[in-house]
Write a protein that holds these residues in place. Structure first.
Motif, PDB file in Angstrom:
ATOM      1  N   GLN A  31       0.821  -1.223   0.000  1.00 55.60           N
ATOM      2  CA  GLN A  31       0.000   0.000   0.000  1.00 55.60           C
ATOM      3  C   GLN A  31       0.856   1.275   0.000  1.00 55.60           C
ATOM      4  O   GLN A  31       0.359   2.346  -0.324  1.00 55.60           O
ATOM      5  CB  GLN A  31      -0.900   0.018   1.241  1.00 55.60           C
ATOM      6  CG  GLN A  31      -1.889  -1.116   1.317  1.00 55.60           C
ATOM      7  CD  GLN A  31      -3.059  -0.926   0.349  1.00 55.60           C
ATOM      8  OE1 GLN A  31      -3.271   0.148  -0.201  1.00 55.60           O
ATOM      9  NE2 GLN A  31      -3.795  -1.995   0.132  1.00 55.60           N
ATOM     10  N   ASN A  34       0.890   3.757  -2.915  1.00 53.41           N
ATOM     11  CA  ASN A  34      -0.334   4.556  -3.056  1.00 53.41           C
ATOM     12  C   ASN A  34      -0.248   5.836  -2.233  1.00 53.41           C
ATOM     13  O   ASN A  34      -0.803   6.866  -2.606  1.00 53.41           O
ATOM     14  CB  ASN A  34      -1.571   3.763  -2.585  1.00 53.41           C
ATOM     15  CG  ASN A  34      -1.790   2.509  -3.401  1.00 53.41           C
ATOM     16  OD1 ASN A  34      -1.418   2.424  -4.555  1.00 53.41           O
ATOM     17  ND2 ASN A  34      -2.391   1.509  -2.780  1.00 53.41           N
ATOM     18  N   ALA A  35       0.432   5.756  -1.099  1.00 55.22           N
ATOM     19  CA  ALA A  35       0.536   6.900  -0.190  1.00 55.22           C
ATOM     20  C   ALA A  35       1.635   7.874  -0.594  1.00 55.22           C
ATOM     21  O   ALA A  35       1.546   9.061  -0.319  1.00 55.22           O
ATOM     22  CB  ALA A  35       0.783   6.405   1.230  1.00 55.22           C
ATOM     23  N   THR A  36       2.673   7.367  -1.233  1.00 56.98           N
ATOM     24  CA  THR A  36       3.835   8.192  -1.543  1.00 56.98           C
ATOM     25  C   THR A  36       4.426   7.816  -2.912  1.00 56.98           C
ATOM     26  O   THR A  36       5.566   7.383  -3.014  1.00 56.98           O
ATOM     27  CB  THR A  36       4.861   8.119  -0.377  1.00 56.98           C
ATOM     28  OG1 THR A  36       5.949   8.969  -0.653  1.00 56.98           O
ATOM     29  CG2 THR A  36       5.320   6.712  -0.066  1.00 56.98           C
ATOM     30  N   ASP A 146       4.093  11.374   4.263  1.00 57.99           N
ATOM     31  CA  ASP A 146       3.148  11.034   3.189  1.00 57.99           C
ATOM     32  C   ASP A 146       2.210   9.912   3.617  1.00 57.99           C
ATOM     33  O   ASP A 146       1.007   9.955   3.382  1.00 57.99           O
ATOM     34  CB  ASP A 146       3.888  10.602   1.918  1.00 57.99           C
ATOM     35  CG  ASP A 146       4.560  11.749   1.183  1.00 57.99           C
ATOM     36  OD1 ASP A 146       4.350  12.918   1.554  1.00 57.99           O
ATOM     37  OD2 ASP A 146       5.312  11.462   0.236  1.00 57.99           O
ATOM     38  N   VAL A 147       2.761   8.876   4.229  1.00 57.23           N
ATOM     39  CA  VAL A 147       1.949   7.730   4.673  1.00 57.23           C
ATOM     40  C   VAL A 147       0.980   8.190   5.757  1.00 57.23           C
ATOM     41  O   VAL A 147      -0.200   7.816   5.747  1.00 57.23           O
ATOM     42  CB  VAL A 147       2.834   6.564   5.161  1.00 57.23           C
ATOM     43  CG1 VAL A 147       1.999   5.494   5.860  1.00 57.23           C
ATOM     44  CG2 VAL A 147       3.600   5.953   3.990  1.00 57.23           C
ATOM     45  N   ALA A 149      -0.334  11.223   6.138  1.00 57.24           N
ATOM     46  CA  ALA A 149      -1.409  11.986   5.476  1.00 57.24           C
ATOM     47  C   ALA A 149      -2.381  11.049   4.778  1.00 57.24           C
ATOM     48  O   ALA A 149      -3.607  11.267   4.821  1.00 57.24           O
ATOM     49  CB  ALA A 149      -0.793  12.978   4.477  1.00 57.24           C
ATOM     50  N   HIS A 150      -1.872  10.008   4.140  1.00 55.37           N
ATOM     51  CA  HIS A 150      -2.712   9.024   3.450  1.00 55.37           C
ATOM     52  C   HIS A 150      -3.615   8.287   4.437  1.00 55.37           C
ATOM     53  O   HIS A 150      -4.802   8.085   4.173  1.00 55.37           O
ATOM     54  CB  HIS A 150      -1.801   8.040   2.703  1.00 55.37           C
ATOM     55  CG  HIS A 150      -2.531   6.976   1.939  1.00 55.37           C
ATOM     56  ND1 HIS A 150      -3.126   7.226   0.729  1.00 55.37           N
ATOM     57  CD2 HIS A 150      -2.748   5.677   2.227  1.00 55.37           C
ATOM     58  CE1 HIS A 150      -3.701   6.094   0.290  1.00 55.37           C
ATOM     59  NE2 HIS A 150      -3.474   5.152   1.191  1.00 55.37           N
ATOM     60  N   LEU A 151      -3.059   7.878   5.578  1.00 55.28           N
ATOM     61  CA  LEU A 151      -3.838   7.142   6.576  1.00 55.28           C
ATOM     62  C   LEU A 151      -4.919   8.008   7.207  1.00 55.28           C
ATOM     63  O   LEU A 151      -6.020   7.544   7.505  1.00 55.28           O
ATOM     64  CB  LEU A 151      -2.915   6.591   7.673  1.00 55.28           C
ATOM     65  CG  LEU A 151      -2.001   5.443   7.247  1.00 55.28           C
ATOM     66  CD1 LEU A 151      -1.009   5.113   8.350  1.00 55.28           C
ATOM     67  CD2 LEU A 151      -2.824   4.213   6.883  1.00 55.28           C
ATOM     68  N   LYS A 153      -6.458  10.495   5.741  1.00 58.21           N
ATOM     69  CA  LYS A 153      -7.497  10.681   4.704  1.00 58.21           C
ATOM     70  C   LYS A 153      -8.371   9.445   4.552  1.00 58.21           C
ATOM     71  O   LYS A 153      -9.545   9.540   4.250  1.00 58.21           O
ATOM     72  CB  LYS A 153      -6.843  10.944   3.339  1.00 58.21           C
ATOM     73  CG  LYS A 153      -6.701  12.398   3.002  1.00 58.21           C
ATOM     74  CD  LYS A 153      -6.376  12.627   1.547  1.00 58.21           C
ATOM     75  CE  LYS A 153      -5.288  11.724   0.994  1.00 58.21           C
ATOM     76  NZ  LYS A 153      -4.664  12.192  -0.213  1.00 58.21           N
ATOM     77  N   ALA A 154      -7.766   8.261   4.714  1.00 53.97           N
ATOM     78  CA  ALA A 154      -8.462   6.998   4.432  1.00 53.97           C
ATOM     79  C   ALA A 154      -9.657   6.766   5.329  1.00 53.97           C
ATOM     80  O   ALA A 154      -9.715   7.180   6.445  1.00 53.97           O
ATOM     81  CB  ALA A 154      -7.485   5.832   4.572  1.00 53.97           C
TER      82      ALA A 154
END
Length: 154
Positions: A31, A34-36, A146-147, A149-151, A153-154
């Motif tokens: 995954q 996808n985050a970075t 980055d990871v 921020a992705h988590l 948002k998810a």
């Protein structure tokens, strides 16, 4: 100095929970691109699977994204579930041209709704003229943000 083991480390506060962040690196590394995507282009399992201690993965990444240096890093994962610690022990790849040992580690500690991430790179230079792995440390820090921020948002 060659032959001397050195450690670089920093701490960064994250918004995602320690468990969420740990699970990405311990069992869902596929995954991470996808985050970075500007840093990590791909992760493949070479031995074992996505979530077993001792599994071997190959990371395809770009260090210093402005210059676009594509590299690969083959690592053997070490997991410590109790302490939410993931280490990537370098086996092969571009960094191993400069370092005898290279081991990035993420340790996650719950803090409020988020967590505190301790980022460490332990390394040993192959030769005295090899610079410290500052660019890899910067990449690790950016990847962590980055990871996170992705988590969130998810």
């Amino acid at each position: 100095m060659a032959g001397v083991k050195v450690k670089m480390e920093t701490e960064v506060e994250l918004k995602a929970s320690a468990d969420k962040f740990y699970s990405i690196f311990s069992s869902q590394a596929h995954q991470v691109p996808n985050a970075t995507p500007d840093i990590i282009q791909g992760v493949e399992v070479h031995e074992g699977d996505w979530k077993t201690h001792g599994s071997v993965k190959l990371w395809k990444y770009t260090v210093e994204t402005t210059e676009g240096n594509a590299e690969v890093f083959k690592e053997k994962v070490e997991l410590d579930d109790a302490n939410r610690t993931v280490s990537f022990v370098g086996v092969e790849g571009d960094v191993m041209k400069y370092y005898k040992t290279f081991k990035p580690t993420f340790q996650l500690t719950p803090k409020g709704d988020g967590c505190l991430a301790k980022l460490t790179i332990e390394y040993e230079k192959l030769r005295a003229d090899v610079p410290p792995p500052d660019k890899y440390f910067t990449m690790m820090f950016k990847m962590t943000k980055d990871v996170d921020a992705h988590l969130v948002k998810a």
